[in-house]
Motif scaffolding. Sequence first.
Motif, short mmCIF file in Angstrom:
data_model
loop_
_atom_site.label_atom_id
_atom_site.label_comp_id
_atom_site.label_asym_id
_atom_site.label_seq_id
_atom_site.Cartn_x
_atom_site.Cartn_y
_atom_site.Cartn_z
N VAL A 199 0.84 -1.21 0.00
CA VAL A 199 0.00 0.00 0.00
C VAL A 199 0.87 1.25 0.00
O VAL A 199 0.63 2.21 -0.75
CB VAL A 199 -0.95 -0.01 1.21
CG1 VAL A 199 -1.66 1.34 1.35
CG2 VAL A 199 -1.98 -1.13 1.07
N LEU A 200 1.91 1.28 0.85
CA LEU A 200 2.80 2.43 0.92
C LEU A 200 3.52 2.65 -0.40
O LEU A 200 3.65 3.79 -0.90
CB LEU A 200 3.81 2.25 2.05
CG LEU A 200 3.28 2.40 3.48
CD1 LEU A 200 4.36 2.04 4.49
CD2 LEU A 200 2.80 3.83 3.72
N LEU A 201 4.01 1.53 -0.98
CA LEU A 201 4.71 1.64 -2.26
C LEU A 201 3.78 2.15 -3.35
O LEU A 201 4.18 3.00 -4.19
CB LEU A 201 5.26 0.26 -2.65
CG LEU A 201 6.14 0.21 -3.90
CD1 LEU A 201 7.37 1.11 -3.73
CD2 LEU A 201 6.59 -1.22 -4.20
N SER A 202 2.53 1.68 -3.34
CA SER A 202 1.55 2.15 -4.32
C SER A 202 1.29 3.64 -4.15
O SER A 202 1.18 4.39 -5.13
CB SER A 202 0.25 1.36 -4.16
OG SER A 202 0.47 -0.02 -4.39
N LEU A 203 1.18 4.11 -2.90
CA LEU A 203 0.94 5.53 -2.64
C LEU A 203 2.12 6.38 -3.11
O LEU A 203 1.93 7.46 -3.69
CB LEU A 203 0.68 5.75 -1.14
CG LEU A 203 -0.65 5.21 -0.60
CD1 LEU A 203 -0.71 5.36 0.92
CD2 LEU A 203 -1.83 5.95 -1.25
N ILE A 204 3.34 5.87 -2.85
CA ILE A 204 4.53 6.62 -3.27
C ILE A 204 4.60 6.74 -4.79
O ILE A 204 4.87 7.81 -5.34
CB ILE A 204 5.80 5.94 -2.71
CG1 ILE A 204 5.85 6.08 -1.19
CG2 ILE A 204 7.06 6.55 -3.35
CD1 ILE A 204 6.95 5.27 -0.53
N THR A 206 2.12 6.49 -6.88
CA THR A 206 1.02 7.36 -7.32
C THR A 206 1.38 8.83 -7.12
O THR A 206 1.11 9.69 -7.99
CB THR A 206 -0.27 7.03 -6.54
OG1 THR A 206 -0.60 5.65 -6.75
CG2 THR A 206 -1.43 7.88 -6.98
N TYR A 207 2.00 9.14 -5.96
CA TYR A 207 2.38 10.53 -5.67
C TYR A 207 3.42 11.03 -6.67
O TYR A 207 3.34 12.15 -7.17
CB TYR A 207 2.93 10.60 -4.25
CG TYR A 207 3.44 11.98 -3.89
CD1 TYR A 207 2.56 13.00 -3.53
CD2 TYR A 207 4.81 12.24 -3.90
CE1 TYR A 207 3.04 14.27 -3.20
CE2 TYR A 207 5.29 13.49 -3.59
CZ TYR A 207 4.39 14.51 -3.23
OH TYR A 207 4.87 15.77 -2.92
N ILE A 208 4.43 10.14 -6.98
CA ILE A 208 5.48 10.54 -7.93
C ILE A 208 4.90 10.78 -9.32
O ILE A 208 5.21 11.79 -9.99
CB ILE A 208 6.57 9.45 -7.98
CG1 ILE A 208 7.33 9.38 -6.65
CG2 ILE A 208 7.55 9.71 -9.14
CD1 ILE A 208 8.31 8.24 -6.55
N LEU A 209 4.03 9.88 -9.75
CA LEU A 209 3.41 10.04 -11.07
C LEU A 209 2.54 11.30 -11.13
O LEU A 209 2.54 12.05 -12.11
CB LEU A 209 2.55 8.81 -11.41
CG LEU A 209 3.34 7.51 -11.67
CD1 LEU A 209 2.39 6.33 -11.85
CD2 LEU A 209 4.23 7.66 -12.92
N PHE A 210 1.82 11.55 -10.06
CA PHE A 210 0.94 12.72 -10.00
C PHE A 210 1.77 14.00 -10.04
O PHE A 210 1.43 14.96 -10.75
CB PHE A 210 0.12 12.68 -8.69
CG PHE A 210 -0.85 13.81 -8.58
CD1 PHE A 210 -2.08 13.77 -9.24
CD2 PHE A 210 -0.56 14.93 -7.79
CE1 PHE A 210 -2.98 14.82 -9.13
CE2 PHE A 210 -1.44 15.96 -7.66
CZ PHE A 210 -2.68 15.94 -8.33
N ALA A 211 2.89 14.01 -9.29
CA ALA A 211 3.76 15.19 -9.28
C ALA A 211 4.41 15.42 -10.64
O ALA A 211 4.62 16.54 -11.10
CB ALA A 211 4.83 15.03 -8.19
N PHE A 212 4.81 14.33 -11.33
CA PHE A 212 5.47 14.44 -12.62
C PHE A 212 4.51 14.99 -13.69
O PHE A 212 4.89 15.78 -14.55
CB PHE A 212 5.98 13.06 -13.03
CG PHE A 212 6.72 13.06 -14.34
CD1 PHE A 212 8.03 13.54 -14.44
CD2 PHE A 212 6.07 12.61 -15.50
CE1 PHE A 212 8.69 13.53 -15.66
CE2 PHE A 212 6.73 12.62 -16.73
CZ PHE A 212 8.05 13.08 -16.81
N VAL A 213 3.29 14.54 -13.63
CA VAL A 213 2.30 14.99 -14.62
C VAL A 213 1.92 16.45 -14.44
O VAL A 213 1.81 17.22 -15.41
CB VAL A 213 1.03 14.09 -14.55
CG1 VAL A 213 -0.07 14.65 -15.46
CG2 VAL A 213 1.39 12.66 -14.97
N PHE A 214 1.74 16.82 -13.18
CA PHE A 214 1.30 18.19 -12.93
C PHE A 214 2.45 19.08 -12.48
O PHE A 214 2.26 20.21 -12.12
CB PHE A 214 0.19 18.20 -11.83
CG PHE A 214 -1.06 17.47 -12.33
CD1 PHE A 214 -1.97 18.13 -13.11
CD2 PHE A 214 -1.29 16.14 -11.99
CE1 PHE A 214 -3.12 17.48 -13.51
CE2 PHE A 214 -2.43 15.50 -12.40
CZ PHE A 214 -3.36 16.18 -13.16
#
Length: 214
Positions: A199-204, A206-214
């Motif tokens: 779960v933690l790895l998935s959140l990390i 997701t956060y990295i991908l979200f930051a890279f896109v926006f």
Amino acid sequence: MKMGILYGMVARGQVVLAEFSATQTNASTVARQILEKMSQGKNNSNSSFSHDRYIFHVKRTDGLTVLCMADDASGRRIPFAFLEEIHQKFVKTYGRAIQSASGYAMNEEFSRVMSQQMEHFLTDPSADRLNRLKGEMSQVRSVMIDNIEKVLERGDRLVLLVEKTSTMQGNSLRFKKQSRRYKNAMWWSNCKITVTLIVLLSLIITYILFAFVF
């Protein structure tokens, strides 16, 4: 599992001439107490004394006592057939020497005979049948089985033997159950840690991908 006859003894009065035990047991101590308590009783008699799953059978003839301990599944006829056989072999082998023999004088040789007879009466179906055909055991039907506490002042010795065995078995079962519970607890703990990491790895990620896109 059939246990059969576990212990045997031959004594003149209170002098033990030979004995054999097929397993580790304190039956010898109890047998000596029985000898002591029966020393003033009838010279020719058959007696049985029970304790839980074990029965001490005693045959007294002309000053010679033959005793055995068996599990209760053996009944009475087989142990008394064993005692009759042991008595005859002992008298035939040693004769008059019995009257003056010292303690354990016949033990080295005759303990092997008792061992062989215990095995014989456990494994040979004809052993009991032969004695019934000869009619030697008719008097056994009238033998009363008394509780051993009626004869012994200290009736706790065989209790300790049985209780120790039960305790060892109980401890073994508890250890197995505790080990199983411990393994189950460790498995669930590992599962929880694995799920948490995923779960933690998935959140990390997701956060990295979200930051890279926006």
